[in-house]
Motif scaffolding. Structure first.
Motif, PDB file in Angstrom:
ATOM      1  N   ARG A 107     -43.325 -29.028 -15.913  1.00 48.61           N
ATOM      2  CA  ARG A 107     -44.586 -28.295 -16.115  1.00 48.61           C
ATOM      3  C   ARG A 107     -44.427 -27.209 -17.164  1.00 48.61           C
ATOM      4  O   ARG A 107     -45.327 -26.965 -17.965  1.00 48.61           O
ATOM      5  CB  ARG A 107     -45.071 -27.722 -14.781  1.00 48.61           C
ATOM      6  N   PHE A 108     -43.276 -26.538 -17.161  1.00 53.31           N
ATOM      7  CA  PHE A 108     -43.019 -25.553 -18.215  1.00 53.31           C
ATOM      8  C   PHE A 108     -42.891 -26.240 -19.578  1.00 53.31           C
ATOM      9  O   PHE A 108     -43.377 -25.729 -20.592  1.00 53.31           O
ATOM     10  CB  PHE A 108     -41.740 -24.769 -17.917  1.00 53.31           C
ATOM     11  N   VAL A 109     -42.216 -27.391 -19.592  1.00 49.89           N
ATOM     12  CA  VAL A 109     -42.046 -28.136 -20.851  1.00 49.89           C
ATOM     13  C   VAL A 109     -43.402 -28.562 -21.403  1.00 49.89           C
ATOM     14  O   VAL A 109     -43.682 -28.406 -22.597  1.00 49.89           O
ATOM     15  CB  VAL A 109     -41.130 -29.353 -20.628  1.00 49.89           C
ATOM     16  N   THR A 110     -44.257 -29.089 -20.534  1.00 49.51           N
ATOM     17  CA  THR A 110     -45.580 -29.528 -20.970  1.00 49.51           C
ATOM     18  C   THR A 110     -46.402 -28.363 -21.504  1.00 49.51           C
ATOM     19  O   THR A 110     -47.061 -28.465 -22.546  1.00 49.51           O
ATOM     20  CB  THR A 110     -46.320 -30.216 -19.810  1.00 49.51           C
ATOM     21  N   ALA A 111     -46.369 -27.240 -20.789  1.00 44.34           N
ATOM     22  CA  ALA A 111     -47.111 -26.062 -21.241  1.00 44.34           C
ATOM     23  C   ALA A 111     -46.604 -25.572 -22.593  1.00 44.34           C
ATOM     24  O   ALA A 111     -47.387 -25.166 -23.459  1.00 44.34           O
ATOM     25  CB  ALA A 111     -47.013 -24.955 -20.199  1.00 44.34           C
ATOM     26  N   GLU A 112     -45.286 -25.630 -22.792  1.00 45.99           N
ATOM     27  CA  GLU A 112     -44.706 -25.205 -24.068  1.00 45.99           C
ATOM     28  C   GLU A 112     -45.132 -26.136 -25.200  1.00 45.99           C
ATOM     29  O   GLU A 112     -45.445 -25.685 -26.310  1.00 45.99           O
ATOM     30  CB  GLU A 112     -43.176 -25.170 -23.951  1.00 45.99           C
ATOM     31  N   LEU A 113     -45.149 -27.429 -24.939  1.00 43.75           N
ATOM     32  CA  LEU A 113     -45.607 -28.393 -25.946  1.00 43.75           C
ATOM     33  C   LEU A 113     -47.058 -28.122 -26.331  1.00 43.75           C
ATOM     34  O   LEU A 113     -47.417 -28.125 -27.514  1.00 43.75           O
ATOM     35  CB  LEU A 113     -45.455 -29.818 -25.414  1.00 43.75           C
ATOM     36  N   LEU A 114     -47.885 -27.891 -25.330  1.00 45.18           N
ATOM     37  CA  LEU A 114     -49.303 -27.619 -25.597  1.00 45.18           C
ATOM     38  C   LEU A 114     -49.468 -26.335 -26.412  1.00 45.18           C
ATOM     39  O   LEU A 114     -50.262 -26.293 -27.364  1.00 45.18           O
ATOM     40  CB  LEU A 114     -50.067 -27.501 -24.280  1.00 45.18           C
ATOM     41  N   GLU A 115     -48.714 -25.324 -26.063  1.00 44.22           N
ATOM     42  CA  GLU A 115     -48.825 -24.044 -26.769  1.00 44.22           C
ATOM     43  C   GLU A 115     -48.459 -24.191 -28.240  1.00 44.22           C
ATOM     44  O   GLU A 115     -49.019 -23.511 -29.104  1.00 44.22           O
ATOM     45  CB  GLU A 115     -47.917 -23.005 -26.103  1.00 44.22           C
ATOM     46  N   ARG A 116     -47.537 -25.113 -28.526  1.00 43.26           N
ATOM     47  CA  ARG A 116     -47.081 -25.294 -29.901  1.00 43.26           C
ATOM     48  C   ARG A 116     -47.893 -26.346 -30.659  1.00 43.26           C
ATOM     49  O   ARG A 116     -47.581 -26.657 -31.801  1.00 43.26           O
ATOM     50  CB  ARG A 116     -45.608 -25.669 -29.911  1.00 43.26           C
ATOM     51  N   GLY A 117     -48.896 -26.928 -30.022  1.00 43.48           N
ATOM     52  CA  GLY A 117     -49.763 -27.843 -30.722  1.00 43.48           C
ATOM     53  C   GLY A 117     -49.408 -29.314 -30.634  1.00 43.48           C
ATOM     54  O   GLY A 117     -49.999 -30.143 -31.322  1.00 43.48           O
ATOM     55  N   TRP A 118     -48.439 -29.664 -29.784  1.00 42.51           N
ATOM     56  CA  TRP A 118     -48.095 -31.066 -29.569  1.00 42.51           C
ATOM     57  C   TRP A 118     -49.005 -31.667 -28.507  1.00 42.51           C
ATOM     58  O   TRP A 118     -49.701 -30.952 -27.785  1.00 42.51           O
ATOM     59  CB  TRP A 118     -46.630 -31.189 -29.146  1.00 42.51           C
ATOM     60  N   THR A 119     -48.971 -32.982 -28.382  1.00 42.25           N
ATOM     61  CA  THR A 119     -49.778 -33.681 -27.381  1.00 42.25           C
ATOM     62  C   THR A 119     -48.852 -34.341 -26.365  1.00 42.25           C
ATOM     63  O   THR A 119     -48.320 -35.423 -26.625  1.00 42.25           O
ATOM     64  CB  THR A 119     -50.674 -34.746 -28.030  1.00 42.25           C
ATOM     65  N   PRO A 120     -48.620 -33.713 -25.220  1.00 37.17           N
ATOM     66  CA  PRO A 120     -47.757 -34.325 -24.211  1.00 37.17           C
ATOM     67  C   PRO A 120     -48.485 -35.451 -23.476  1.00 37.17           C
ATOM     68  O   PRO A 120     -49.689 -35.361 -23.212  1.00 37.17           O
ATOM     69  CB  PRO A 120     -47.455 -33.176 -23.242  1.00 37.17           C
ATOM     70  N   VAL A 121     -47.741 -36.489 -23.149  1.00 37.46           N
ATOM     71  CA  VAL A 121     -48.225 -37.542 -22.266  1.00 37.46           C
ATOM     72  C   VAL A 121     -47.240 -37.626 -21.105  1.00 37.46           C
ATOM     73  O   VAL A 121     -46.055 -37.910 -21.308  1.00 37.46           O
ATOM     74  CB  VAL A 121     -48.327 -38.893 -22.983  1.00 37.46           C
ATOM     75  N   LEU A 122     -47.735 -37.350 -19.899  1.00 42.73           N
ATOM     76  CA  LEU A 122     -46.869 -37.328 -18.724  1.00 42.73           C
ATOM     77  C   LEU A 122     -46.625 -38.727 -18.199  1.00 42.73           C
ATOM     78  O   LEU A 122     -47.505 -39.587 -18.261  1.00 42.73           O
ATOM     79  CB  LEU A 122     -47.487 -36.470 -17.619  1.00 42.73           C
ATOM     80  N   SER A 123     -45.431 -38.948 -17.662  1.00 42.60           N
ATOM     81  CA  SER A 123     -45.146 -40.226 -17.013  1.00 42.60           C
ATOM     82  C   SER A 123     -44.201 -39.987 -15.848  1.00 42.60           C
ATOM     83  O   SER A 123     -43.557 -38.948 -15.741  1.00 42.60           O
ATOM     84  CB  SER A 123     -44.536 -41.229 -17.999  1.00 42.60           C
TER      85      SER A 123
END
Length: 355
Positions: A28-44
């Motif tokens: 969840r921290f990794v996903t939030a960090e990706l979003l903050e930096r402008g990446w598009t996370p896809v969870l699996s």
């Protein structure tokens, strides 16, 4: 306070990053960090209910996938530039995820703290021709343990070609472990990985660990420590820095949390979900009578893993590879400019070059 380097926009080439085990605490921290930096996370991951809930909370897409179903893994990482594996037990998830990444021709990173798994990953894929042929990076242990100590040791080593010994001392003011941390400890069954006489050794669980004291910088000061504390830093540092011995220490204060009969896990103390846990890592590199030191202080070892692994994926994906080549199996210290990488992290204090 540490002054952090400006972070350039590196997300334009391919903004999709797959996060496996996407409903876990660290993920969840990794996903939030990706979003903050402008990446598009896809969870699996394998639990569709948990995935859907985490994805809805974070506002991202999700794809169900299982490590025993290669086709589902291929679907989960399709279109991604890299996959970040946050799912334990890593002994079960690492091999299938690396293989899926190689089939897709994308980069693989993970956040495992499991020493034996890390050894197997490096040994299995270091000389695998498929990694170089695909031009991809396989980067295990891009986390608090395994990466931060490696970066500090590399920065402290500086222009020395070799050192007699490297000591890595960690102090935590508390440790409310995740379920994954506790399970990893159970699987390790007390075994310790040590590096002496220029080689890794696995010691049996019935051999007592040495104890002593370490004088940390503030806010810790003199602390009782346990030696030969088995962390992935031993593995990452020994992979690329020339030294005869690596010593690792952890203060005894947080160990009671690891052996408590019940744990509630990390306790959120701010809007980002970070706990109020304080960590300090001090690295001492010795050559003869000379010593070089590096110190990093910050907050919440689980949350801090996120900027480490996301900074790594940014540098790998956007910059087209790692130092010394476009692909390979690497540690943080050998893959990147250690000092520059450290200065990009949200540390409360960073001291480099101290004697």
């Amino acid at each position: 306070m540490t002054e952090h380097h400006h972070r350039p926009d590196r997300t334009r080439a391919n903004p999709v990053i797959a996060v496996f085990g996407g409903y876990g605490h660290t993920a969840r921290f990794v996903t939030a960090e990706l979003l903050e930096r402008g990446w598009t996370p896809v969870l699996s991951g394998r639990d569709a209910t948990k995935l859907a809930a985490a994805a809805a909370e974070l506002g991202v897409e999700w794809k169900r996938a299982s490590v025993d179903d290669p086709a589902s893994l291929d679907h989960a990482i399709e279109g991604a530039a890299a996959v970040i594996n946050c799912a334990g037990p890593f002994a079960e998830t690492v091999p299938p995820l690396v293989e899926a990444a190689l089939r897709a021709g994308i980069h693989y990173l993970d956040v495992t703290g499991e020493t034996l798994v890390a050894i197997d990953t490096f040994d299995t894929y270091r000389d695998d021709p498929r990694v170089k042929e695909a031009g991809v990076v396989v980067a295990p242990v891009m986390a608090f343990y395994g990466a931060l100590g490696d970066l500090l040791a590399t920065a402290a080593m500086g222009d020395w070609p070799a050192a007699d010994e490297i000591s890595i001392a960690v102090a935590l003011d508390s440790w409310h472990p995740t379920r994954g941390t506790l399970l990893a400890g159970e699987r390790r069954a007390g075994r310790r990985v040590v590096f002496t006489d220029r080689r890794l050794q696995v010691l049996a669980g019935d051999e007592p660990a040495p104890k002593g004291t370490w004088t940390f910088p503030e806010p810790f000061g003199v602390e009782e420590v346990v030696g030969e504390f088995s962390t992935t830093d031993v593995i990452t540092v020994s992979r690329h820095l020339d030294t005869a011995r690596i010593h690792t220490f952890l203060n005894v204060t947080p160990l009671k949390d690891l052996t408590a009969p019940q744990t509630t896990g990390p306790r959120s103390a701010d809007a980002a979900g970070r706990s109020d846990q304080v960590f300090l890592v001090e690295v001492v590199v010795r050559r003869g009578d000379e010593e070089r030191r590096a110190v990093a202080r910050g907050r919440d070892i689980y949350a801090f893993t996120a900027p480490i692994v996301v900074e790594a994926v940014e540098r790998i994906v956007a910059d087209g590879g790692v130092r010394g080549g476009n692909g390979g199996v690497v540690t943080a210290g050998e893959a990147f400019d250690a000092e520059d990488f450290l200065r990009s992290l949200p540390l409360d204090e960073l001291v480099l070059g101290g004697a």
